[in-house]
Design a protein around this motif. Structure first.
Motif, PDB file in Angstrom:
ATOM      1  N   GLY A  78       0.823  -1.214   0.000  1.00 23.59           N
ATOM      2  CA  GLY A  78       0.000   0.000   0.000  1.00 23.59           C
ATOM      3  C   GLY A  78       0.855   1.262   0.000  1.00 23.59           C
ATOM      4  N   TYR A  79       1.858   1.302   0.894  1.00 20.79           N
ATOM      5  CA  TYR A  79       2.724   2.480   0.952  1.00 20.79           C
ATOM      6  C   TYR A  79       3.525   2.633  -0.334  1.00 20.79           C
ATOM      7  CZ  TYR A  79       1.945   4.216   5.617  1.00 20.79           C
ATOM      8  OH  TYR A  79       1.381   4.812   6.708  1.00 20.79           O
ATOM      9  N   THR A  80       4.077   1.507  -0.797  1.00 18.15           N
ATOM     10  CA  THR A  80       4.893   1.556  -2.019  1.00 18.15           C
ATOM     11  C   THR A  80       4.068   2.114  -3.160  1.00 18.15           C
ATOM     12  OG1 THR A  80       6.027  -0.416  -1.257  1.00 18.15           O
ATOM     13  CG2 THR A  80       6.325   0.166  -3.567  1.00 18.15           C
ATOM     14  N   PHE A  81       2.869   1.577  -3.328  1.00 20.66           N
ATOM     15  CA  PHE A  81       2.026   2.034  -4.437  1.00 20.66           C
ATOM     16  C   PHE A  81       1.692   3.514  -4.300  1.00 20.66           C
ATOM     17  CE2 PHE A  81      -2.413   3.232  -5.042  1.00 20.66           C
ATOM     18  CZ  PHE A  81      -2.336   3.495  -6.399  1.00 20.66           C
ATOM     19  N   HIS A  82       1.238   3.914  -3.105  1.00 20.25           N
ATOM     20  CA  HIS A  82       0.794   5.302  -2.953  1.00 20.25           C
ATOM     21  C   HIS A  82       1.930   6.309  -3.150  1.00 20.25           C
ATOM     22  CE1 HIS A  82      -3.025   3.749  -1.258  1.00 20.25           C
ATOM     23  NE2 HIS A  82      -3.500   4.888  -1.739  1.00 20.25           N
ATOM     24  N   ILE A  83       3.090   6.004  -2.549  1.00 20.53           N
ATOM     25  CA  ILE A  83       4.226   6.930  -2.704  1.00 20.53           C
ATOM     26  C   ILE A  83       4.644   6.967  -4.181  1.00 20.53           C
ATOM     27  CG2 ILE A  83       6.656   7.315  -2.111  1.00 20.53           C
ATOM     28  CD1 ILE A  83       5.935   6.086   0.681  1.00 20.53           C
ATOM     29  N   GLY A  84       4.687   5.780  -4.789  1.00 19.18           N
ATOM     30  CA  GLY A  84       5.063   5.692  -6.209  1.00 19.18           C
ATOM     31  C   GLY A  84       4.110   6.473  -7.089  1.00 19.18           C
ATOM     32  N   LEU A  85       2.828   6.368  -6.783  1.00 18.00           N
ATOM     33  CA  LEU A  85       1.820   7.077  -7.580  1.00 18.00           C
ATOM     34  C   LEU A  85       2.022   8.589  -7.464  1.00 18.00           C
ATOM     35  CD1 LEU A  85      -0.816   6.813  -9.300  1.00 18.00           C
ATOM     36  CD2 LEU A  85      -2.067   7.149  -7.176  1.00 18.00           C
ATOM     37  N   VAL A 114      14.268   8.088 -13.217  1.00 20.43           N
ATOM     38  CA  VAL A 114      13.906   7.838 -11.812  1.00 20.43           C
ATOM     39  C   VAL A 114      12.388   7.641 -11.713  1.00 20.43           C
ATOM     40  CG1 VAL A 114      13.871   8.821  -9.482  1.00 20.43           C
ATOM     41  CG2 VAL A 114      15.870   9.160 -10.949  1.00 20.43           C
ATOM     42  N   VAL A 115      11.640   8.561 -12.356  1.00 15.71           N
ATOM     43  CA  VAL A 115      10.173   8.449 -12.341  1.00 15.71           C
ATOM     44  C   VAL A 115       9.754   7.142 -13.007  1.00 15.71           C
ATOM     45  CG1 VAL A 115       8.013   9.545 -13.038  1.00 15.71           C
ATOM     46  CG2 VAL A 115       9.968  10.956 -12.435  1.00 15.71           C
ATOM     47  N   ASP A 116      10.450   6.794 -14.075  1.00 18.55           N
ATOM     48  CA  ASP A 116      10.159   5.563 -14.807  1.00 18.55           C
ATOM     49  C   ASP A 116      10.285   4.350 -13.881  1.00 18.55           C
ATOM     50  OD1 ASP A 116       9.772   3.855 -17.009  1.00 18.55           O
ATOM     51  OD2 ASP A 116      11.938   3.632 -17.258  1.00 18.55           O
ATOM     52  N   ALA A 117      11.373   4.307 -13.131  1.00 16.42           N
ATOM     53  CA  ALA A 117      11.604   3.182 -12.218  1.00 16.42           C
ATOM     54  C   ALA A 117      10.535   3.158 -11.119  1.00 16.42           C
ATOM     55  CB  ALA A 117      12.997   3.300 -11.601  1.00 16.42           C
ATOM     56  N   VAL A 118      10.214   4.330 -10.601  1.00 15.45           N
ATOM     57  CA  VAL A 118       9.204   4.427  -9.538  1.00 15.45           C
ATOM     58  C   VAL A 118       7.841   3.960 -10.063  1.00 15.45           C
ATOM     59  CG1 VAL A 118       7.929   6.049  -8.075  1.00 15.45           C
ATOM     60  CG2 VAL A 118      10.405   6.240  -8.267  1.00 15.45           C
ATOM     61  N   ALA A 119       7.524   4.359 -11.293  1.00 16.65           N
ATOM     62  CA  ALA A 119       6.243   3.948 -11.882  1.00 16.65           C
ATOM     63  C   ALA A 119       6.178   2.432 -12.018  1.00 16.65           C
ATOM     64  CB  ALA A 119       6.062   4.603 -13.253  1.00 16.65           C
ATOM     65  N   LEU A 120       7.294   1.860 -12.407  1.00 14.81           N
ATOM     66  CA  LEU A 120       7.333   0.396 -12.572  1.00 14.81           C
ATOM     67  C   LEU A 120       7.123  -0.291 -11.221  1.00 14.81           C
ATOM     68  CD1 LEU A 120       7.773  -1.659 -14.828  1.00 14.81           C
ATOM     69  CD2 LEU A 120      10.191  -1.727 -14.203  1.00 14.81           C
ATOM     70  N   VAL A 121       7.748   0.246 -10.188  1.00 17.35           N
ATOM     71  CA  VAL A 121       7.584  -0.318  -8.844  1.00 17.35           C
ATOM     72  C   VAL A 121       6.114  -0.181  -8.405  1.00 17.35           C
ATOM     73  CG1 VAL A 121       8.210   0.012  -6.414  1.00 17.35           C
ATOM     74  CG2 VAL A 121       9.982   0.067  -8.166  1.00 17.35           C
ATOM     75  N   SER A 122       5.497   0.958  -8.714  1.00 13.67           N
ATOM     76  CA  SER A 122       4.083   1.176  -8.357  1.00 13.67           C
ATOM     77  C   SER A 122       3.189   0.158  -9.059  1.00 13.67           C
ATOM     78  CB  SER A 122       3.630   2.563  -8.796  1.00 13.67           C
ATOM     79  OG  SER A 122       4.284   3.521  -8.074  1.00 13.67           O
ATOM     80  N   ILE A 123       3.469  -0.059 -10.344  1.00 14.42           N
ATOM     81  CA  ILE A 123       2.667  -1.025 -11.103  1.00 14.42           C
ATOM     82  C   ILE A 123       2.817  -2.416 -10.477  1.00 14.42           C
ATOM     83  CG2 ILE A 123       2.471  -2.177 -13.343  1.00 14.42           C
ATOM     84  CD1 ILE A 123       3.316   0.534 -14.626  1.00 14.42           C
ATOM     85  N   PRO A 157      -4.072   4.320 -15.858  1.00 10.69           N
ATOM     86  CA  PRO A 157      -3.192   5.464 -16.146  1.00 10.69           C
ATOM     87  C   PRO A 157      -1.711   5.145 -15.948  1.00 10.69           C
ATOM     88  CG  PRO A 157      -5.032   6.155 -14.785  1.00 10.69           C
ATOM     89  CD  PRO A 157      -5.072   4.658 -14.835  1.00 10.69           C
ATOM     90  N   LEU A 158      -1.404   4.381 -14.903  1.00  7.32           N
ATOM     91  CA  LEU A 158       0.003   4.033 -14.650  1.00  7.32           C
ATOM     92  C   LEU A 158       0.554   3.178 -15.785  1.00  7.32           C
ATOM     93  CD1 LEU A 158       0.212   3.166 -10.851  1.00  7.32           C
ATOM     94  CD2 LEU A 158       1.699   4.742 -12.068  1.00  7.32           C
ATOM     95  N   LEU A 159      -0.210   2.160 -16.144  1.00  7.37           N
ATOM     96  CA  LEU A 159       0.251   1.210 -17.162  1.00  7.37           C
ATOM     97  C   LEU A 159       0.361   1.877 -18.531  1.00  7.37           C
ATOM     98  CD1 LEU A 159       0.990  -1.804 -17.300  1.00  7.37           C
ATOM     99  CD2 LEU A 159      -1.347  -2.256 -18.046  1.00  7.37           C
ATOM    100  N   THR A 160      -0.674   2.621 -18.927  1.00  9.24           N
ATOM    101  CA  THR A 160      -0.644   3.252 -20.252  1.00  9.24           C
ATOM    102  C   THR A 160       0.427   4.342 -20.307  1.00  9.24           C
ATOM    103  OG1 THR A 160      -2.416   4.756 -19.580  1.00  9.24           O
ATOM    104  CG2 THR A 160      -3.065   2.801 -20.811  1.00  9.24           C
ATOM    105  N   GLY A 161       0.641   5.026 -19.190  1.00  9.24           N
ATOM    106  CA  GLY A 161       1.696   6.037 -19.137  1.00  9.24           C
ATOM    107  C   GLY A 161       3.060   5.391 -19.319  1.00  9.24           C
ATOM    108  N   TYR A 162       3.251   4.258 -18.658  1.00  6.54           N
ATOM    109  CA  TYR A 162       4.514   3.536 -18.775  1.00  6.54           C
ATOM    110  C   TYR A 162       4.736   3.069 -20.220  1.00  6.54           C
ATOM    111  CZ  TYR A 162       8.239   0.191 -17.864  1.00  6.54           C
ATOM    112  OH  TYR A 162       9.431  -0.482 -17.897  1.00  6.54           O
ATOM    113  N   LEU A 163       3.679   2.500 -20.810  1.00  4.08           N
ATOM    114  CA  LEU A 163       3.774   1.997 -22.192  1.00  4.08           C
ATOM    115  C   LEU A 163       4.027   3.151 -23.166  1.00  4.08           C
ATOM    116  CD1 LEU A 163       0.859  -0.609 -22.222  1.00  4.08           C
ATOM    117  CD2 LEU A 163       3.310  -1.094 -22.156  1.00  4.08           C
ATOM    118  N   ALA A 164       3.370   4.289 -22.925  1.00  2.69           N
ATOM    119  CA  ALA A 164       3.559   5.448 -23.806  1.00  2.69           C
ATOM    120  C   ALA A 164       4.997   5.950 -23.710  1.00  2.69           C
ATOM    121  CB  ALA A 164       2.583   6.566 -23.440  1.00  2.69           C
TER     122      ALA A 164
END
Lengths: 219, 362
Positions: A78-85, A114-123, A157-164
């Motif tokens: 939960g924390y990982t996802f929220h902070i990552g988001l 850095v944001v890219d890596a964080v987004a991946l961790v959130s996903i 949004p996270l997944l499509t943003g990452y793919l984009a």
């Protein structure tokens, strides 16, 4: 409709419509919730608990030692996802540009990798939460359609943003349009699902803390 | 130029060495995504081909596409290739005028029926019966339909003929349409750009001359080898995008250091073209290298895609009004629900009946 036309629609009328539904929905829901009120507590407040509501906003935002031990997966994921988001949403340069366009001011961004890596961790954390929800018998029992819908609305949004960002699956223009549309979908449903906690969470915490403090609970 | 002269003979006569011609073939082969080994074969094949008839139709356009080709840098092998083809009709370049000019087109069509190439720049206006643009008293639509009938293939040069371009921009007062909206029964290749890269124009012609067929196209009818990648993918400023280093104005420290122009409205991420690799003016530079963001000129609807100086991730129009109206509506609806809920609560309270011990024992 071409990819570009879809992107233009998403950035124009689509966004306007989604923001309108979001603002109207949030106003409606918050007034609806808070106008219900609670029965007045006629008992005198116990001493020494002044400001219990404000304190609870902080204390409930920090993992509880005992609960962290017993339900660590829920906490960690939960924390990982929220902070990552929040990092992905608020510290990615193109997003800041959007906020600057809407709010009139911006702030410094993080390097894109850095944001890219964080987004991946959130996903990954979101997928982990889904797996845990399906695996854990109590969580599974408590899960409703609304929970899965909220999960999907947040994941898209996270997944499509990452793919984009990585130019994967679809042409960039189309994927960017799909990404913006997925955010608009999230905005539209946010007031009417459990995702409304975006606006209510700290008010609820204050309320709980204040009520418990009034009764003399140790917080 | 003699009618039966081959390209090799023609170039020799013009004083172009075989080395220079091979260089052109290598550049063209590379742009078309052909293996390096194909360049000598291309030189050999192109050297042997004889003058194909080409009719160039100019409709609602600004002549920028022709300028791009003829004035890129002088003298160009690209323009020599165009010297080589039998350019039987071209408003701007031909010496003939009036009826003689139209006769040249009709004769070329008759003599090469089913074999000639039609190059079109400019969009075709359909509004008011096509009256917005006429040539020799005939509408562009009539001329295009008549000329396309006997063509082997059509090449739409520039964004106007490929996607409508500037005339097609909202509110499209002339009812402009691209070539592909009218010609359905012949192969049409789009070579968009405002203007297109000269080598992209000659590359498609060279491909046709060499293979007798048009190159592989993407879903927007563009040669995949030229328009397969975005400007952003090949941009030398891409590392700055990845690092999150952006120029905020055109003259700040970031701009001087060559940082990414995304925040200044660069459309490189959504634009497919070869500018970043082929470059302009004899390989000198391309717009981003000169400090200005990409306008996205090789994409459909680029004139309507928001301001050239607005970042891609930002809203196209202000959200203030929509949000304001929505907030008002939301508050009103919320208040109505609140009144209803309170009334229900009051009614429940008024209707409350106390339960006595006697009731429970019943």
């Amino acid at each position: 409709m071409s990819d570009m036309e879809l992107l233009l629609w998403a950035r124009g009328p689509g966004l306007q419509g989604a923001v309108a539904v979001f603002v109207a929905g949030m106003a409606l829901r918050l007034i609806e919730i808070y106008s219900l009120g609670r029965k007045r507590d006629l008992s005198p407040a116990r001493p020494g608990n002044g400001g219990a509501g404000w304190a609870t906003i902080i204390t409930r935002s920090i993992p509880h030692k005992e609960l962290l031990r017993t339900t660590y997966l829920t906490y960690i994921l939960g924390y990982t996802f929220h902070i990552g988001l929040f990092v992905t949403l608020l510290l990615f340069a193109p997003h800041i540009q959007l906020f600057r366009g809407v709010l009139g001011f911006g702030w410094p961004s993080l390097p894109s990798p850095v944001v890219d890596a964080v987004a991946l961790v959130s996903i990954a954390a979101l997928f982990g939460m889904l797996a845990y929800r399906l695996y854990h018998p109590v969580k599974r029992f408590l899960t409703t359609f609304g929970d899965h819908a909220a999960w999907l609305l947040t994941m898209l949004p996270l997944l499509t943003g990452y793919l984009a960002f990585h130019h994967l699956l679809l042409p960039y223009t189309l994927m960017l349009a799909v990404h913006i549309l997925s955010v608009e979908l999230l905005l539209v449903f946010m007031p009417f699902t459990k995702l409304v906690h975006v606006a209510t969470i700290f008010i609820s915490r204050w309320y709980n803390g204040d009520m418990l403090g009034h009764k003399g609970a140790r917080l | 130029m003699k009618e039966q002269e081959t390209l090799a003979e023609h170039l020799r006569r013009q004083g172009i060495s075989r080395r220079s011609f091979l260089k052109f073939c290598v550049a063209t082969a590379s742009l078309l995504g052909l293996p390096p080994g194909m360049a000598p074969l291309m030189a050999e094949t192109l050297g042997k081909v004889r003058r194909p008839s080409v009719i160039w139709l100019s409709f609602q356009e600004c002549t920028g596409c022709t300028e791009s080709l003829t004035r890129s840098h002088s003298p160009t092998l690209e323009s020599l290739l165009f010297d080589f083809i039998s350019l039987d009709y071209h408003h701007t370049l031909q010496a003939a005028s009036g009826e003689a000019a139209e006769r040249a087109r009709e004769e070329a069509m008759k003599a090469n029926y089913g074999k000639y190439l039609v190059l079109v720049d400019g969009s075709v206006p359909l509004g008011e019966g096509g009256a917005y643009s006429t040539i020799a008293g005939r509408t562009n639509l009539e001329m295009l339909e008549e000329t396309a009938k006997g063509a082997a293939a059509l090449i739409a040069i520039g964004t106007c003929s490929s996607y409508g371009g500037l005339p097609y921009a909202h509110p499209n007062p002339t009812g402009a349409v691209p070539v592909s909206a009218i010609v359905k029964d012949k192969p049409v290749v789009n070579v968009p750009g405002c203007p297109p890269i000269p080598l992209a124009i000659t590359g498609v012609v060279a491909h046709y001359l060499m293979f007798g067929a048009l190159p592989e196209l993407d879903e927007k009818g563009r040669p995949l080898s030229i328009y397969g990648e975005t400007i952003h993918d090949r941009c030398y400023r891409r590392p700055f995008y990845d690092q999150g280093k952006f120029a905020k104005t055109f003259d700040d420290r970031g701009a001087r250091a060559g940082w990414c122009l995304y925040e200044l409205g660069c459309k490189g991420p959504t634009t497919h073209n070869a500018c970043a690799t082929t470059k302009w003016n004899g390989g000198t530079s391309f717009p981003i290298e000169s400090g200005h963001g990409c306008l996205g000129c090789s994409e459909p609807d680029f004139w309507d895609a928001g301001s050239f100086y607005q970042a891609l991730s930002t809203p196209l129009s202000s959200l203030d009004k929509a949000a304001g109206v929505a907030a008002g509506a939301g508050v009103a609806a919320g208040a109505a629900i609140a009144v209803h809920n309170r009334a229900a609560k009051r009614a429940a309270k008024a209707g409350h009946q106390a339960v006595t011990v006697n009731d429970l024992e019943k």
